[in-house]
Design a protein around this motif. Structure first.
Motif, short mmCIF file in Angstrom:
data_model
loop_
_atom_site.label_atom_id
_atom_site.label_comp_id
_atom_site.label_asym_id
_atom_site.label_seq_id
_atom_site.Cartn_x
_atom_site.Cartn_y
_atom_site.Cartn_z
N VAL A 1 16.13 2.99 -1.27
CA VAL A 1 15.42 3.72 -0.23
C VAL A 1 15.46 2.78 0.98
CG1 VAL A 1 13.21 4.65 0.52
CG2 VAL A 1 13.92 4.90 -1.87
N GLU A 2 16.02 3.26 2.09
CA GLU A 2 16.13 2.40 3.28
C GLU A 2 15.06 2.76 4.29
OE1 GLU A 2 19.69 0.85 4.94
OE2 GLU A 2 20.91 1.87 3.43
N LEU A 3 14.50 1.72 4.88
CA LEU A 3 13.48 1.89 5.92
C LEU A 3 13.78 0.90 7.03
CD1 LEU A 3 10.81 3.20 6.81
CD2 LEU A 3 9.62 1.38 5.56
N ASP A 4 13.92 1.40 8.24
CA ASP A 4 14.21 0.56 9.41
C ASP A 4 12.99 0.58 10.32
OD1 ASP A 4 15.19 -0.69 11.70
OD2 ASP A 4 17.16 0.25 11.53
N VAL A 5 12.33 -0.56 10.47
CA VAL A 5 11.12 -0.62 11.29
C VAL A 5 11.37 -1.32 12.63
CG1 VAL A 5 9.58 -0.51 9.30
CG2 VAL A 5 10.29 -2.74 10.17
N ARG A 6 12.62 -1.59 12.94
CA ARG A 6 12.92 -2.30 14.20
C ARG A 6 12.48 -1.50 15.42
NH1 ARG A 6 19.05 -3.33 13.52
NH2 ARG A 6 18.80 -1.36 12.43
N GLU A 7 12.72 -0.18 15.41
CA GLU A 7 12.32 0.63 16.57
C GLU A 7 10.80 0.72 16.67
OE1 GLU A 7 12.89 5.12 18.35
OE2 GLU A 7 14.49 4.28 17.10
N ASP A 8 10.13 0.88 15.54
CA ASP A 8 8.66 0.92 15.55
C ASP A 8 8.12 -0.34 16.22
OD1 ASP A 8 8.63 3.33 14.17
OD2 ASP A 8 8.26 2.40 12.23
N LEU A 9 8.61 -1.49 15.81
CA LEU A 9 8.12 -2.75 16.37
C LEU A 9 8.49 -2.89 17.85
CD1 LEU A 9 8.77 -4.97 13.27
CD2 LEU A 9 6.55 -4.52 14.31
N ALA A 10 9.66 -2.40 18.24
CA ALA A 10 10.05 -2.43 19.65
C ALA A 10 9.11 -1.58 20.50
CB ALA A 10 11.49 -1.95 19.82
N LEU A 11 8.57 -0.51 19.90
CA LEU A 11 7.62 0.37 20.58
C LEU A 11 6.17 -0.07 20.38
CD1 LEU A 11 9.29 3.80 19.66
CD2 LEU A 11 9.36 2.62 21.87
N LYS A 12 6.00 -1.27 19.82
CA LYS A 12 4.67 -1.84 19.57
C LYS A 12 3.86 -1.04 18.56
CE LYS A 12 5.11 -5.03 22.88
NZ LYS A 12 6.24 -5.85 22.58
N LYS A 13 4.55 -0.35 17.64
CA LYS A 13 3.87 0.39 16.57
C LYS A 13 3.83 -0.50 15.34
CE LYS A 13 5.41 5.05 17.83
NZ LYS A 13 6.24 6.17 17.36
N GLU A 14 2.69 -0.58 14.70
CA GLU A 14 2.53 -1.38 13.48
C GLU A 14 3.12 -0.61 12.31
OE1 GLU A 14 2.24 -3.66 10.68
OE2 GLU A 14 1.43 -4.55 12.52
N PRO A 15 4.16 -1.13 11.65
CA PRO A 15 4.83 -0.39 10.57
C PRO A 15 4.25 -0.63 9.17
CG PRO A 15 6.09 -2.35 11.07
CD PRO A 15 4.91 -2.33 12.03
N PHE A 16 3.17 -1.39 9.06
CA PHE A 16 2.66 -1.78 7.74
C PHE A 16 2.37 -0.57 6.85
CE2 PHE A 16 -0.72 -2.95 4.75
CZ PHE A 16 -0.10 -4.00 4.09
N ASP A 17 1.67 0.43 7.37
CA ASP A 17 1.33 1.61 6.55
C ASP A 17 2.59 2.36 6.11
OD1 ASP A 17 -1.37 1.05 6.67
OD2 ASP A 17 -1.75 2.41 8.34
N LYS A 18 3.57 2.44 7.00
CA LYS A 18 4.83 3.11 6.67
C LYS A 18 5.55 2.35 5.55
CE LYS A 18 7.58 4.76 10.00
NZ LYS A 18 8.60 4.79 11.07
N ILE A 19 5.57 1.02 5.65
CA ILE A 19 6.23 0.19 4.63
C ILE A 19 5.51 0.35 3.29
CG2 ILE A 19 6.73 -2.18 3.89
CD1 ILE A 19 6.99 -2.84 6.96
N MET A 20 4.19 0.23 3.29
CA MET A 20 3.44 0.30 2.04
C MET A 20 3.51 1.70 1.42
SD MET A 20 2.82 -2.78 1.67
CE MET A 20 1.93 -2.71 0.13
N GLY A 21 3.55 2.73 2.25
CA GLY A 21 3.71 4.09 1.74
C GLY A 21 5.06 4.27 1.06
N THR A 22 6.08 3.67 1.65
CA THR A 22 7.42 3.73 1.06
C THR A 22 7.45 2.97 -0.26
OG1 THR A 22 8.40 3.90 3.28
CG2 THR A 22 9.87 3.27 1.47
N VAL A 23 6.84 1.79 -0.28
CA VAL A 23 6.79 0.99 -1.51
C VAL A 23 6.07 1.77 -2.61
CG1 VAL A 23 5.74 -1.08 -2.56
CG2 VAL A 23 6.97 -1.26 -0.38
N LYS A 24 4.96 2.37 -2.26
CA LYS A 24 4.16 3.13 -3.23
C LYS A 24 4.95 4.30 -3.81
CE LYS A 24 -0.47 4.98 -3.83
NZ LYS A 24 -1.74 5.27 -3.19
N GLY A 25 5.84 4.89 -3.00
CA GLY A 25 6.61 6.05 -3.43
C GLY A 25 7.88 5.71 -4.20
N LEU A 26 8.18 4.41 -4.36
CA LEU A 26 9.41 4.04 -5.09
C LEU A 26 9.32 4.46 -6.54
CD1 LEU A 26 10.11 0.44 -3.75
CD2 LEU A 26 11.35 2.53 -3.18
#
Length: 84
Positions: A6-31
């Motif tokens: 499962v691929e997740l790219d958070v580079r754009e989120d961080l460039a837009l000053k969005k915190e990607p932690f919840d997105k990352i943890m949601g993805t991890v939980k769904g593995l």
């Protein structure tokens, strides 16, 4: 069993000053059992390695470019998980 990714790219989120932690943890939980996470980030996310390590994940880090790091997180399989 073939490993799936499962691929997740958070580079754009961080460039837009969005915190990607919840997105990352949601993805991890769904593995699912045979899935690993490939995370693309603009830096080596060392605190995330530690956090997911406590949850039983191993990781491999690769620096692709100056602001592109690829990390593969895999859930460690315990010996008794494959009895049967």
């Amino acid at each position: 069993m073939t490993e799936e990714y499962v691929e997740l790219d958070v580079r754009e989120d961080l460039a837009l000053k969005k915190e990607p932690f919840d997105k990352i943890m949601g993805t991890v939980k769904g593995l699912k059992e045979n899935q690993a996470l490939i995370l693309h980030a603009p830096f080596n996310p060392i605190p995330l390695h530690k956090l997911l390590g406590r949850k039983g994940f191993t990781y491999q880090v690769e620096k692709i470019e100056r602001k592109h790091w690829k990390v593969i997180y895999r859930k460690e399989v315990k010996a008794d998980d494959h009895i049967g």
